[in-house]
Design an enzyme around this catalytic site. Structure first.
Site, PDB file in Angstrom:
ATOM      1  N   HIS A 136      35.380  37.818  42.567  1.00 44.50           N
ATOM      2  CA  HIS A 136      35.506  38.816  41.279  1.00 44.50           C
ATOM      3  C   HIS A 136      34.006  39.323  40.685  1.00 44.50           C
ATOM      4  O   HIS A 136      33.897  40.599  40.323  1.00 44.50           O
ATOM      5  CB  HIS A 136      36.075  38.240  40.090  1.00 44.50           C
ATOM      6  CG  HIS A 136      37.310  37.816  40.205  1.00 44.50           C
ATOM      7  ND1 HIS A 136      37.787  36.588  40.542  1.00 44.50           N
ATOM      8  CD2 HIS A 136      38.621  38.464  39.682  1.00 44.50           C
ATOM      9  CE1 HIS A 136      39.085  36.518  40.684  1.00 44.50           C
ATOM     10  NE2 HIS A 136      39.622  37.588  39.933  1.00 44.50           N
ATOM     11  N   ASP A 149      43.528  42.061  47.867  1.00 43.81           N
ATOM     12  CA  ASP A 149      43.483  41.474  46.694  1.00 43.81           C
ATOM     13  C   ASP A 149      42.697  42.813  45.974  1.00 43.81           C
ATOM     14  O   ASP A 149      42.505  43.935  46.452  1.00 43.81           O
ATOM     15  CB  ASP A 149      42.200  40.429  46.786  1.00 43.81           C
ATOM     16  CG  ASP A 149      42.543  39.492  45.634  1.00 43.81           C
ATOM     17  OD1 ASP A 149      43.021  40.093  44.433  1.00 43.81           O
ATOM     18  OD2 ASP A 149      41.877  38.430  45.471  1.00 43.81           O
TER      19      ASP A 149
END
Length: 361
Positions: free
Chosen positions: A190, A260
């Site tokens: 992230h 993702d």
């Protein structure tokens, strides 16, 4: 119509705005991913999912709803699901024998978890949860942590298969993540690009093994935003080597592949260069993804730019729609009617599954 709707987008709030309706109606949009910010209570969630389906009935409504700390909808009747590590711990010890003595108890609990998870989501109009996590519990990754079932890939595969069975009992597909494995690296994709310097042989023998064993069972897979430089110069989600040569041909996986979130830092660096969301989406689709996610972009300007960028890429021949990819997306939609919540509370199978979870709480 393009014949392929690869974009999975998110929503800003608890109601569907006019601009969001417009984006969802676009033929490039294939679905929605929901977050905790989209949740207030069951009535509101059901109203939201119905509004999404009113725009287009074929939109795939998804959520990351795994249990433990990754459970987007909590309260108002939703069962608090255990972290996946709990199932792995149960496998190792039932309190009466040697390590591994709780295997059957754990698989039963995993099936019950999948059943309850899927039934409650479907009763609120959600089509797909991005679960199970197949990453191994190396004890290194804080972002994976207790989301991992176990360190042993054999235990992971069998518990995941049991959880998937529970989902399928209620008509929900599933998504194994994060191929070929995120658990070995410490960095969080992230906020950066994790690098795993192991050989392909080592990865296939360990972290990626569940994908081989479950290749004929998994409905979809999500690759990791992790770089494996001894295998390819691109992160797995942008790598033809990983997605086509290894996942498709070597491991014989035939289901859908989701990227993702393209908004994560791990998705913004390809071949050493920082790229736009559009370039990341084109790279993911070109590598073999059927669907790409873009999340957490505020007012939606980045989403608008991605839609326009993908349209331009198609016109210029940089990206070609895939009818096979579209068929894989549509195959993830439930084919059975979703249960009414009140009726669900009286279904024998659901009540047994919930009792199974409560017995192990």
């Amino acid at each position: 119509m393009t014949g392929h709707a690869p974009l999975i987008l998110d929503l800003e709030g608890k109601e569907l705005g006019a601009a969001e309706r417009h984006r969802l109606a676009h033929p490039l949009t294939g679905g929605v991913i929901l977050f905790a910010r989209n949740w207030e209570n069951r009535a509101q969630l059901l109203q939201l999912t119905r509004a999404i389906k009113a725009v287009r009935a074929d939109l795939l409504i998804c959520v990351d709803h795994e249990g433990g700390r990754v459970q987007r909808f909590c309260g108002d009747g939703f069962t608090r699901l255990p972290a996946m590590r709990t199932l792995g711990a149960m496998w190792m010890d039932d309190g009466r024998g040697a390590p591994g003595s709780g295997a059957l108890r754990a698989t039963n609990a995993a099936t019950a978890t999948g059943h309850v998870l899927g039934a409650e989501l479907r009763a609120c109009g959600v089509d797909l949860s991005f679960t199970p996590v197949l990453d191994l519990a190396w004890g290194r990754s804080s972002v994976i942590g207790d989301r991992a079932l176990h360190r042993d890939p054999r235990v992971v595969a069998l518990l995941a298969k049991s959880l998937m069975h529970g989902l399928l009992q209620v008509g929900m597909a599933h998504c194994g993540k994060h191929f070929p494995g995120h658990g070995f690296v410490r960095a969080d994709s992230h906020t950066g690009l994790p690098v795993d310097r192991r050989s392909l042989r080592a990865i296939l023998a360990d972290d990626a093994a569940p994908y081989l064993w479950l290749s004929s069972t998994l409905a979809s897979v999500m690759p990791a935003h992790v770089l494996y430089p001894r295998v390819d110069s691109r992160p797995a989600g942008f790598s033809q080597r990983w997605l086509q040569d290894i996942l498709r041909r070597q491991l014989r996986f035939a289901g859908a592949i989701f990227s993702d979130d393209l908004g994560m830092e791990g998705a913004r660096c390809i071949d050493g260069q920082r790229v736009s969301h559009t370039d990341a989406a084109i790279a993911a689709l070109g590598a073999g993804c059927d669907l790409v996610l873009l999340c957490n972009q505020g007012q939606g300007l980045a989403v608008e730019e991605l839609i326009a960028g993908l349209e331009q890429a198609r016109a210029r021949g940089r990206w070609q729609p895939s009818l096979v990819g579209e068929s894989r997306r549509l195959a993830l939609l439930p084919v059975t009617r979703a249960p009414n919540w009140d009726a669900l509370m009286h279904q024998r199978a659901y009540r047994q599954a919930r009792s199974e979870l409560e017995a192990h709480d």
